[in-house]
Design a protein around this motif. Structure first.
Motif, short mmCIF file in Angstrom:
data_model
loop_
_atom_site.label_atom_id
_atom_site.label_comp_id
_atom_site.label_asym_id
_atom_site.label_seq_id
_atom_site.Cartn_x
_atom_site.Cartn_y
_atom_site.Cartn_z
N UNK A 1 0.81 -1.21 0.00
CA UNK A 1 0.00 0.00 0.00
C UNK A 1 0.84 1.26 0.00
N UNK A 2 2.14 1.09 -0.28
CA UNK A 2 3.05 2.23 -0.16
C UNK A 2 2.68 3.37 -1.09
N UNK A 3 2.09 3.06 -2.22
CA UNK A 3 1.78 4.12 -3.18
C UNK A 3 0.38 4.69 -3.01
N UNK A 4 -0.30 4.27 -1.97
CA UNK A 4 -1.63 4.80 -1.72
C UNK A 4 -1.54 5.93 -0.68
N UNK A 5 -2.66 6.65 -0.52
CA UNK A 5 -2.68 7.73 0.46
C UNK A 5 -2.31 7.25 1.86
N UNK A 6 -2.78 6.08 2.20
CA UNK A 6 -2.54 5.58 3.55
C UNK A 6 -1.07 5.22 3.78
N UNK A 7 -0.36 5.01 2.71
CA UNK A 7 1.06 4.66 2.85
C UNK A 7 1.23 3.25 3.37
N UNK A 8 2.47 2.89 3.66
CA UNK A 8 2.75 1.51 4.10
C UNK A 8 2.40 1.35 5.57
N UNK A 9 1.12 1.16 5.86
CA UNK A 9 0.69 1.33 7.25
C UNK A 9 0.57 0.06 8.08
N UNK A 10 0.57 -1.10 7.45
CA UNK A 10 0.31 -2.30 8.25
C UNK A 10 0.84 -3.54 7.56
N UNK A 11 1.44 -4.42 8.34
CA UNK A 11 1.94 -5.66 7.77
C UNK A 11 0.82 -6.60 7.34
N UNK A 12 -0.18 -6.72 8.19
CA UNK A 12 -1.19 -7.74 7.95
C UNK A 12 -2.34 -7.20 7.12
N UNK A 13 -2.06 -7.06 5.86
CA UNK A 13 -3.10 -6.70 4.93
C UNK A 13 -3.99 -7.92 4.76
N UNK A 14 -5.07 -7.76 4.05
CA UNK A 14 -5.98 -8.90 3.88
C UNK A 14 -5.25 -10.05 3.18
N UNK A 15 -5.43 -11.21 3.68
CA UNK A 15 -4.79 -12.38 3.07
C UNK A 15 -3.59 -12.83 3.88
N UNK A 16 -3.00 -13.94 3.46
CA UNK A 16 -1.86 -14.48 4.20
C UNK A 16 -0.68 -13.50 4.21
N UNK A 17 0.16 -13.66 5.19
CA UNK A 17 1.34 -12.82 5.29
C UNK A 17 2.44 -13.38 4.40
N UNK A 18 2.92 -12.56 3.49
CA UNK A 18 3.99 -12.99 2.59
C UNK A 18 5.33 -12.39 2.99
N UNK A 19 5.31 -11.51 3.96
CA UNK A 19 6.57 -10.90 4.41
C UNK A 19 7.51 -12.00 4.91
N UNK A 20 6.94 -12.92 5.67
CA UNK A 20 7.74 -13.99 6.26
C UNK A 20 8.44 -14.87 5.24
N UNK A 21 7.88 -14.93 4.05
CA UNK A 21 8.48 -15.78 3.03
C UNK A 21 9.88 -15.26 2.65
N UNK A 22 10.05 -13.96 2.79
CA UNK A 22 11.32 -13.36 2.40
C UNK A 22 12.29 -13.25 3.58
N UNK A 23 11.76 -13.22 4.78
CA UNK A 23 12.67 -13.13 5.93
C UNK A 23 13.44 -14.44 6.04
N UNK A 24 14.67 -14.33 6.45
CA UNK A 24 15.54 -15.49 6.66
C UNK A 24 15.62 -16.40 5.43
N UNK A 25 15.40 -15.85 4.27
CA UNK A 25 15.33 -16.66 3.06
C UNK A 25 16.66 -16.69 2.30
N UNK A 26 17.62 -15.92 2.74
CA UNK A 26 18.86 -15.77 1.98
C UNK A 26 18.57 -15.29 0.55
N UNK A 27 17.45 -14.65 0.39
CA UNK A 27 17.12 -14.12 -0.94
C UNK A 27 16.67 -15.17 -1.93
N UNK A 28 16.32 -16.34 -1.44
CA UNK A 28 16.01 -17.44 -2.36
C UNK A 28 14.70 -17.24 -3.13
N UNK A 29 13.81 -16.41 -2.59
CA UNK A 29 12.52 -16.23 -3.26
C UNK A 29 12.40 -14.91 -4.00
N UNK A 30 13.39 -14.07 -3.82
CA UNK A 30 13.33 -12.79 -4.50
C UNK A 30 14.39 -11.87 -3.93
#
Lengths: 400, 480, 480, 400
Positions: B181-210
């Protein structure tokens, strides 16, 4: 504890591969206190951008950390001294920022030791260093000029207070020498000089890795000064000052005279009331610390003291100043001569930084002065660039 | 067209190099003394997510591995596990947003914590991290499985990450978590947007997913009042130390830290510290913060009462004076005292410190048993006391988790001692891994099998996702 | 063999039914008044992960959708979006572990927060959730994208989830996060095991990636001292209310809650509460907790100072007396006063409450603009004040996020008013979604397009993972 | 506010689909105070397992919530009264737990209203309810016995204190009636009874949905008691007590006499000193609250008072007791007769719960007593099951 500043490459054997990759030597930091109680004290608050070669080249190799890694591999014979490596090695500006930060590993010393290794192995240096080193050897100046050194004012050849102008003041910036001499004379100092017998201090030889020539220059100059009866050698050039003050004793042992930079001397004379500034110089002025006077020489306060004593003058600081000052781009003269685009880019950045703070930049080293002034002109940067001795002369009403 | 030509077309000639010397500087950190060297074939300095995207498309086309790297070794990327393209992200270091009201920060992947923190401080905010060094950067600390220690009450840095911008292996630039939501008026305001959390997929990933290109953090208010207190216990009182750690964490103190006396070997040696008391073996530090002096006093009293309850003795001034120099102790910045200490240590051991375990994670309640096992194997391999000092350094984290490091001082060139450390490590690992301990290391090949055998289901799931997202296996090949 | 026969073979005849009446009771909640009814074809009551696994294999074979469901509608599963198998997990309600020392709890998916909390209380622990009702269960609150409110300082329930046991669509039983180590000596001790976090993939997923069968939570110490204070502001002071919410959150108060006066319509009506002051429109409640009475006093002072700073007036006793009955107000358990209130409300409005927005998530700094927009559309559609009262109920969460609900009182059978509410909702949603607002709803088809158009990258990533894990699209088809 | 207890199905129109699905009526809870300050007060602390049909059948349909949902659909004509639905509807044990919890929606009333709808539409009831209803109509007892009711002791047919034994005491448990009568006589009460003219109270008809028969029973019995000069009608059976006390007035208007359960009367006599327990009864005894005496009738304290007055007797509580007591499984006699396996399973659970607490279970309703005792015997559960009147008689040294 061993004095690492005297070390050769092999002296770093036990240290070279111990670098922790903390990146403090080139990246954003260094670090803040653990306690969040306050912002880091000023002496810890290194600027964001500090390593000129990293900022210009951006490769990790072009940092103290990268060069240290490579030096370790060369020592282990795991890596050849290739052309790539030479370029990485000689694009270090020698500004001493990394040593200021990493006092454990003093990475700049490893870099210099590796340069000596290059010369020892007879590997070709980057252009035009071979030619310049030849000039030093043959003509005793870095410009390869056949003409002998010429101090602008006729001075006695012997005396207690010996002025050592250096190649820049002798060959390119006679006004700096003139102003310096006239100011000192006005202070009642019986200033003398080696005149035509003054030879290049050997700084560029040393920073090329050409230790033999550097030592040779040292022996000659120290001997000549002794003969002239010097009690005090007064330098205009920060590079020369560093050479005389820090390297010569390593080459020839303790010197029988004091080595002093002209800014130190002026500060002293002001304090003693032997000179006084009666002519106003108006404007916002900022002081650029030459790396070899500042970080290498630890002379930060005296030039500021001199400037603050000038009536009308408002001394302001750039964001990066004092021990965190940024290189002017001349880069121990190596960058200036071997990588002029890089040198110009750094100077531009420094000039723009000065522009943010003031309308005049003053420095206290002829090399910095000339490089910054020339770049300001070439790039049409609206900023006056001055050197400190002429400014002092002006404030004293002395023509030069 | 060959790869180099294409890369230069994307990036420009000045920021692409296959020079052996340049590539060498990006080889896997030699610091660990692991004799593990892998160097990239090409180094590319990227400045924009779009460049990263084009590089990944190209890499897919050529089936060439890509490894991202920030500035620092610790908490940064370790370098490639296979050759290929090294993507240097250090120029991507802009601070994109500091939202004082909503207490958010967004920075590019290569921005250092130092830089970001300095800016946050000016806005009355802070990040409760131990990663205030110049090098560790906001993305690396989130995506490497190592070392990104935070502070007890808040957990590790990844507990504060709210969103990423990342470039998927196929070159698609996506945003997850609050960054969606960074490009919206509200800005990057919350981790838990609707739907599963995908942030965790990138944490501790050694960059394997992106390749992470931007990170959003939530920040804290920078309290005006702070206090630091340390207490000590003899070796025999390890159970009391454990209770102190557990309860200090349960009370949500800002920070609870524990180490053994060996951490002060260098300080004592050069007499910067008076000798520690005879019966001092463990030292627990508390950091508390407050809005008012009155509140601080109460929290200090709570700290004191807790230490008292378990027989801890006050070590006056240690926390203050130690923390004043600590950050510079082994990361020797412009602090002459600290540098002098480091150099003495170097002179004495003819080496430097080397991690034996970096890092171990286990339940805080197991601290005594883990420590005793460390002592047992440390003694067996003669690295426990002077001059090698297996230093124990423990971060008690919320959720009653201990993250600890252990290091010893050795000359990396001394094969005997390096071998002792490796044997010690292997023996401990077997004991630890069988019990469910977690190893964290920058370098997956150095991570023992327990990492995956203890979590076969998660590993399987990761591999399915990896195959779906990165069929050519170009990102961090070898990780999964 | 047909599906029923096979299911009965797995589960036993008594726990499988295709009775129309039984299936009807599992149809999508009629409570929302959405006229949305989907009912399963078969209901299966599973008791073990192994049964779930066998059912999923069977469902894959027959390509039949499977929807899990816990006990409660709110915060529970909503029922199937398509027919197929309804997997009732209510018998899976065992508490597997309470680890007092390491402050962990593990329970089966269907275990209610009430049950778990009662047990935790006995061990001096707690979960900072608002989901203490009998129905909401530990898995549902983690996997549905709705309503699982926690408390300001700690965030939502999913912030406390540390691990899952789940059955993947192909029937594989896996464990992620701390649960990966549940069978080791160390137990389920930490969410962030080595490697990427997979816990987040299951949170807010509506079960699309797997059926969660066990959940691990981290718990908190149950403080001995608590205080509750409420303050009020007139409508014109909405900016001051915002500041109070932001600063209360930044100060990490245990809980900060806000609502408007309409929440008290029923209480005032039956004179249980004295009328609210004339100038009272917004009410902010603070909950603080402490280890000692002294610490509590200081925190109470901080609350008071904050409210004072922004001109809030004390509403003495309201927080205490309201919270004493609140949990039973619309969830009318055995509390005669509360039930009486509910019944009065029913009698007056000839209906009950109906969510207009459940829930909205936005930056706390936007509270004034969001509230004003709610007011604008509420007035336009005549549902703002008596007797429909668009009640605003806001949970200020850490990370400066407001999660708010709005409901009105209507007769669900009254098409006119239900229509007004739907028009109001649609108009608001357009404004809100364009600004980056997050909608949370139990029912994805009711979630507006903004949910995915605001985060196209995340949506794309989810669909790739979904295809990889669930090629036959048997789990929550329609979600992604 | 409308009295929902008198409502018919259509009276729930506005409420039926308003259930919030909170699940409090059958799941774990209900709820704890918001403030975490303390554990929920006992009156809020419902047991974990509370809805017998949910615990036995486990389907969501077999809960108050499920039945309410289905009732809503039936009313909306969205769902037929199918065999499935009938089974769901009649497996409700009628224990009143859901009404205790959900005082807003009183779901049990919806269930009963729906049962009346079933009968009104002439849809077949589960076996053996049709036969039992026929028995009530024809023979005036639920067992379909042709023999008339027979109170074990000869009592006057008229009097102020009229004992209403009910079908169980009349036909199956004469000892309960005998003990009750003898104890009351010992207290000096001139006890009378309708004797052969006593007819079934109509409880089972009412809980079958057969409101017409229930009303008929009510009219007959009330008229008979009036004629007999009753000032007080004393009941042994909890079901009868509930019927007389709560349903009769709805059918025939306010009653001209008091309705009292024998446990209430005993407690009163003890208080007045008219009876006393002089014989020790040793052992740990737990009291099972019959649903229709407890939750339906709100009589919790009196039976406990009676038991506590017996010397030697240690009264202990089961985990679920008082308002949170669990059904014995007889389930308003509907479960007992229609779903004996279910009835037995519930009784077993309750007996095991009692076993945890005590060695003797006492109850105060002949239906609960017989069902629990029979199940204990069948399942060989080592627990004595007693009824309260015989225990009182024993403590008074009265034979029965």
């Amino acid at each position: 504890m061993m004095d690492l500043s005297q070390a050769k490459l092999e002296d770093f054997r036990e240290r070279l591969n111990l670098c922790l990759n903390c990146a403090a030597c080139f990246y954003r930091g260094p670090i803040v206190p653990h306690n969040w109680r306050e912002l880091p004290p000023p002496e810890w608050q290194a600027p964001s951008k500090k390593c000129p070669s990293f900022e210009y080249y951006r490769f990790r190799s072009h940092t103290a950390l990268g060069r240290l890694t490579l030096a370790a591999l060369v020592w282990r014979k795991d890596f050849p001294i290739s052309d790539d490596l030479i370029k990485i090695l000689y694009t270090c500006a020698g500004c001493n920022m990394c040593n200021e930060i990493c006092q454990t590993f003093l990475p700049l010393h490893s870099i210099l030791a590796l340069r000596e290794e290059v010369v020892e192995r007879g590997i070709a240096l980057p252009e035009p260093l071979p030619e310049m080193n030849a000039g030093i050897k043959e003509f005793h100046n870095i410009f390869g000029r056949k003409a002998k050194a010429k101090t602008p004012e006729k001075l006695p050849a012997e005396g207690e207070d010996m002025y050592f102008a250096g190649c820049y003041a002798n060959y390119r910036l006679p006004k700096t020498a003139t102003a310096t001499i006239r100011v000192l004379k006005a202070a009642g100092i019986n200033i003398a000089s080696l005149g035509e017998n003054e030879r290049c201090c050997g700084f560029l030889a040393r920073w090329s890795g050409n230790r033999a020539q550097a030592e040779k220059s040292a022996r000659y100059n120290v001997e000549a000064m002794k003969k002239a009866g010097a009690k005090r050698v007064i330098l205009s050039c920060a590079h020369g000052y560093h050479m005389w003050k820090n390297d010569y004793p390593r080459y020839v042992g303790q010197l029988p005279f004091e080595v002093i930079h002209v800014t130190e001397l002026l500060a002293k004379l002001l304090e003693e009331g032997k000179i006084a500034f009666r002519h106003e110089i108006n404007g916002k002025i900022t002081y650029h610390d030459p790396c070899f006077l500042g970080r290498h020489g630890k002379v930060y306060e005296q030039p500021r003291k001199v400037l603050k004593s000038i009536p009308g003058l408002e001394l302001v600081e750039m964001e990066r100043c004092g021990k965190w000052s940024y290189c002017c781009g001349a880069g121990a003269k190596v960058i200036l001569n071997c990588y002029p685009d890089f040198a110009r880019a750094v100077a531009k950045e420094r000039l723009r930084e000065a522009q943010q703070a003031a309308d005049t930049l003053v420095t206290a080293c002829p090399v910095c002065f000339e490089h910054l002034k020339k770049t300001a002109d070439q790039e049409a940067i609206r900023l006056k660039v001055r050197d400190l001795p002429t400014l002092a002369a002006e404030a004293m009403g002395i023509e030069w | 067209m060959d790869l180099m030509t294409e890369l230069k077309e994307i990036i420009g000639t000045e920021r692409v190099s296959d020079s052996a010397a340049i590539c060498q500087a990006y080889s896997y950190s030699c610091f660990l003394g692991m004799n593990w060297v892998r160097k990239p074939d090409v180094v590319v300095i990227a400045e924009t997510p779009e460049q990263v995207s084009r590089i990944l498309r190209l890499a897919n086309h050529h089936k060439v591995p890509v490894t991202p790297r920030g500035a620092a070794g610790q908490g940064g990327h370790g370098g490639p596990l296979q050759g290929g393209i090294l993507l240097d992200l250090t120029p991507m270091e802009k601070i994109i947003l500091i939202d004082t009201e909503n207490m958010k920060a967004v920075a590019e992947a290569g921005c250092s914590f130092f830089k970001l923190s300095q800016e946050l401080f000016k806005h009355g905010l802070m990040l409760p991290t131990a990663e205030y060094g110049p090098g560790p950067n906001v993305a690396a600390s989130a995506i490497t499985p190592v070392n990104a220690f935070g502070k007890t009450r808040y957990g590790r840095n990844i507990d504060l990450v709210e969103g990423f911008e990342a470039v998927l292996p196929d070159g698609e630039i996506i945003t997850v978590g609050s960054m969606a939501y960074a490009d919206k008026d509200f800005g990057p305001f919350y981790r838990y947007i609707t739907g599963p959390d995908l942030v965790g997929l990138f944490t501790q990933s050694n960059g394997a997913f992106g390749i992470v290109t931007k990170v959003a953090y939530r920040c804290l208010k920078r309290s005006p009042h702070w206090a630091f207190h340390s207490y000590y216990w003899p070796l025999s009182r390890i159970e009391e130390v454990k209770q102190t750690l557990l309860e200090g964490t349960a009370l949500e103190m800002f920070d609870v830290h524990v180490n053994d006396k060996y951490k002060y070997a260098g300080l004592e040696y050069i007499k910067l510290l008076p000798p520690l008391p005879e019966d001092c073996h463990f030292i627990v530090y508390f950091t508390v913060n407050a809005e008012t002096g009155e509140e601080l006093s109460i929290k200090e009293k709570a700290v004191h009462d807790l230490a008292q309850k378990y027989g801890g003795k006050l070590l006056p001034g240690l926390a203050e004076s130690f923390f004043a120099i600590w950050p510079t102790f082994f990361c020797p910045v412009s602090n002459p005292i600290a540098s002098a200490i480091s150099r003495v240590v170097l002179d004495v051991v003819k080496g430097n410190y080397m991690y034996i375990y970096d890092s171990l994670t286990y339940p805080t309640s197991w601290f005594p048993r883990v420590y005793q096992k460390l002592m047992e194997v440390g003694k067996k391999y003669d690295i426990w006391e002077s001059p090698r000092f297996a230093v124990f350094d423990g971060f008690a984290m919320k959720s009653q988790v201990m993250c600890s490091q252990t290091w010893a001082f050795v000359d990396y060139n001394d094969e005997y001692w390096v071998g002792q450390i490796q044997k010690c490590r292997d023996e401990f690992r077997e004991w630890f891994g069988e019990r469910g301990g977690v190893f964290q290391s920058m370098l997956p090949p150095l991570t023992p099998d327990y990492t995956w055998t203890n979590q076969p289901g998660a590993h399987q799931l990761l591999r399915i996702i990896k195959r779906a997202l990165d069929p050519n296996n170009i990102l961090s090949p070898g990780s999964f």
